[in-house]
Design a protein around this motif. Sequence first.
Motif, PDB file in Angstrom:
ATOM      1  N   PRO A   1       0.816  -1.221   0.000  1.00 41.09           N
ATOM      2  CA  PRO A   1       0.000   0.000   0.000  1.00 41.09           C
ATOM      3  C   PRO A   1       0.850   1.272   0.000  1.00 41.09           C
ATOM      4  O   PRO A   1       0.501   2.256  -0.657  1.00 41.09           O
ATOM      5  CB  PRO A   1      -0.818  -0.096   1.283  1.00 41.09           C
ATOM      6  CG  PRO A   1      -0.839  -1.535   1.625  1.00 41.09           C
ATOM      7  CD  PRO A   1       0.437  -2.107   1.103  1.00 41.09           C
TER       8      PRO A   1
ATOM      9  N   PHE B   1       0.583   4.143  -2.809  1.00 35.32           N
ATOM     10  CA  PHE B   1       0.335   5.550  -2.499  1.00 35.32           C
ATOM     11  C   PHE B   1       1.463   6.440  -3.011  1.00 35.32           C
ATOM     12  O   PHE B   1       1.217   7.556  -3.481  1.00 35.32           O
ATOM     13  CB  PHE B   1       0.138   5.759  -0.994  1.00 35.32           C
ATOM     14  CG  PHE B   1      -1.184   5.257  -0.492  1.00 35.32           C
ATOM     15  CD1 PHE B   1      -2.368   5.625  -1.108  1.00 35.32           C
ATOM     16  CD2 PHE B   1      -1.252   4.430   0.611  1.00 35.32           C
ATOM     17  CE1 PHE B   1      -3.591   5.167  -0.650  1.00 35.32           C
ATOM     18  CE2 PHE B   1      -2.467   3.963   1.079  1.00 35.32           C
ATOM     19  CZ  PHE B   1      -3.636   4.337   0.444  1.00 35.32           C
TER      20      PHE B   1
ATOM     21  N   ALA C   1      -4.068   4.959  -6.168  1.00 32.25           N
ATOM     22  CA  ALA C   1      -4.553   5.340  -4.836  1.00 32.25           C
ATOM     23  C   ALA C   1      -5.694   4.414  -4.405  1.00 32.25           C
ATOM     24  O   ALA C   1      -5.738   3.967  -3.251  1.00 32.25           O
ATOM     25  CB  ALA C   1      -5.012   6.794  -4.838  1.00 32.25           C
ATOM     26  N   GLY C   2      -6.589   4.119  -5.324  1.00 32.87           N
ATOM     27  CA  GLY C   2      -7.679   3.205  -4.998  1.00 32.87           C
ATOM     28  C   GLY C   2      -7.176   1.816  -4.655  1.00 32.87           C
ATOM     29  O   GLY C   2      -7.691   1.168  -3.740  1.00 32.87           O
TER      30      GLY C   2
ATOM     31  N   GLY D   1      -4.304   1.144  -3.299  1.00 33.49           N
ATOM     32  CA  GLY D   1      -3.725   1.233  -1.961  1.00 33.49           C
ATOM     33  C   GLY D   1      -4.781   1.206  -0.877  1.00 33.49           C
ATOM     34  O   GLY D   1      -4.625   0.540   0.151  1.00 33.49           O
ATOM     35  N   VAL D   2      -5.880   1.889  -1.114  1.00 33.51           N
ATOM     36  CA  VAL D   2      -6.969   1.898  -0.131  1.00 33.51           C
ATOM     37  C   VAL D   2      -7.599   0.507  -0.030  1.00 33.51           C
ATOM     38  O   VAL D   2      -7.838   0.000   1.072  1.00 33.51           O
ATOM     39  CB  VAL D   2      -8.034   2.954  -0.507  1.00 33.51           C
ATOM     40  CG1 VAL D   2      -9.285   2.789   0.322  1.00 33.51           C
ATOM     41  CG2 VAL D   2      -7.472   4.354  -0.346  1.00 33.51           C
ATOM     42  N   LEU D   3      -7.873  -0.095  -1.181  1.00 35.81           N
ATOM     43  CA  LEU D   3      -8.488  -1.423  -1.160  1.00 35.81           C
ATOM     44  C   LEU D   3      -7.581  -2.458  -0.514  1.00 35.81           C
ATOM     45  O   LEU D   3      -8.057  -3.400   0.124  1.00 35.81           O
ATOM     46  CB  LEU D   3      -8.857  -1.846  -2.583  1.00 35.81           C
ATOM     47  CG  LEU D   3     -10.021  -1.089  -3.209  1.00 35.81           C
ATOM     48  CD1 LEU D   3     -10.213  -1.529  -4.663  1.00 35.81           C
ATOM     49  CD2 LEU D   3     -11.301  -1.303  -2.427  1.00 35.81           C
ATOM     50  N   TRP D   4      -6.280  -2.303  -0.679  1.00 37.22           N
ATOM     51  CA  TRP D   4      -5.350  -3.250  -0.082  1.00 37.22           C
ATOM     52  C   TRP D   4      -5.394  -3.177   1.447  1.00 37.22           C
ATOM     53  O   TRP D   4      -5.153  -4.167   2.137  1.00 37.22           O
ATOM     54  CB  TRP D   4      -3.926  -2.965  -0.566  1.00 37.22           C
ATOM     55  CG  TRP D   4      -2.995  -4.101  -0.328  1.00 37.22           C
ATOM     56  CD1 TRP D   4      -2.274  -4.351   0.796  1.00 37.22           C
ATOM     57  CD2 TRP D   4      -2.695  -5.161  -1.230  1.00 37.22           C
ATOM     58  NE1 TRP D   4      -1.532  -5.479   0.646  1.00 37.22           N
ATOM     59  CE2 TRP D   4      -1.774  -6.011  -0.591  1.00 37.22           C
ATOM     60  CE3 TRP D   4      -3.107  -5.468  -2.522  1.00 37.22           C
ATOM     61  CZ2 TRP D   4      -1.268  -7.141  -1.205  1.00 37.22           C
ATOM     62  CZ3 TRP D   4      -2.592  -6.599  -3.113  1.00 37.22           C
ATOM     63  CH2 TRP D   4      -1.692  -7.422  -2.465  1.00 37.22           C
ATOM     64  N   LEU D   5      -5.724  -1.993   1.981  1.00 35.72           N
ATOM     65  CA  LEU D   5      -5.754  -1.817   3.434  1.00 35.72           C
ATOM     66  C   LEU D   5      -7.037  -2.309   4.080  1.00 35.72           C
ATOM     67  O   LEU D   5      -7.110  -2.434   5.300  1.00 35.72           O
ATOM     68  CB  LEU D   5      -5.538  -0.337   3.776  1.00 35.72           C
ATOM     69  CG  LEU D   5      -4.144   0.190   3.472  1.00 35.72           C
ATOM     70  CD1 LEU D   5      -4.095   1.690   3.712  1.00 35.72           C
ATOM     71  CD2 LEU D   5      -3.110  -0.519   4.320  1.00 35.72           C
ATOM     72  N   ILE D   6      -8.077  -2.563   3.286  1.00 35.14           N
ATOM     73  CA  ILE D   6      -9.343  -3.036   3.847  1.00 35.14           C
ATOM     74  C   ILE D   6      -9.158  -4.471   4.322  1.00 35.14           C
ATOM     75  O   ILE D   6      -8.691  -5.331   3.566  1.00 35.14           O
ATOM     76  CB  ILE D   6     -10.472  -2.956   2.789  1.00 35.14           C
ATOM     77  CG1 ILE D   6     -10.733  -1.505   2.422  1.00 35.14           C
ATOM     78  CG2 ILE D   6     -11.741  -3.627   3.296  1.00 35.14           C
ATOM     79  CD1 ILE D   6     -11.728  -1.328   1.291  1.00 35.14           C
TER      80      ILE D   6
END
Length: 55
Positions: free
Chosen positions: A5, A9, A43-44, A46-51
């Motif tokens: 992530p 980012f 960016a999306g 990276g966000v999805l990977w953190l969920i």
Amino acid sequence: MSFLPVVLFALAGVLAGGAWSLHKQGAARGAVGLVAVLAALAAGGGVLWLIPGEG
């Protein structure tokens, strides 16, 4: 926690800066749009990977 992530980012930031730079230099709208879309995808991702998920 994975480093992916952070890499995504960072890539999104570089691409967003590149899109802004292209825009300021008067590049074609298609090129600016493509780089901006790639920045948003990074960016999306990276966000999805953190969920949190099942894994």
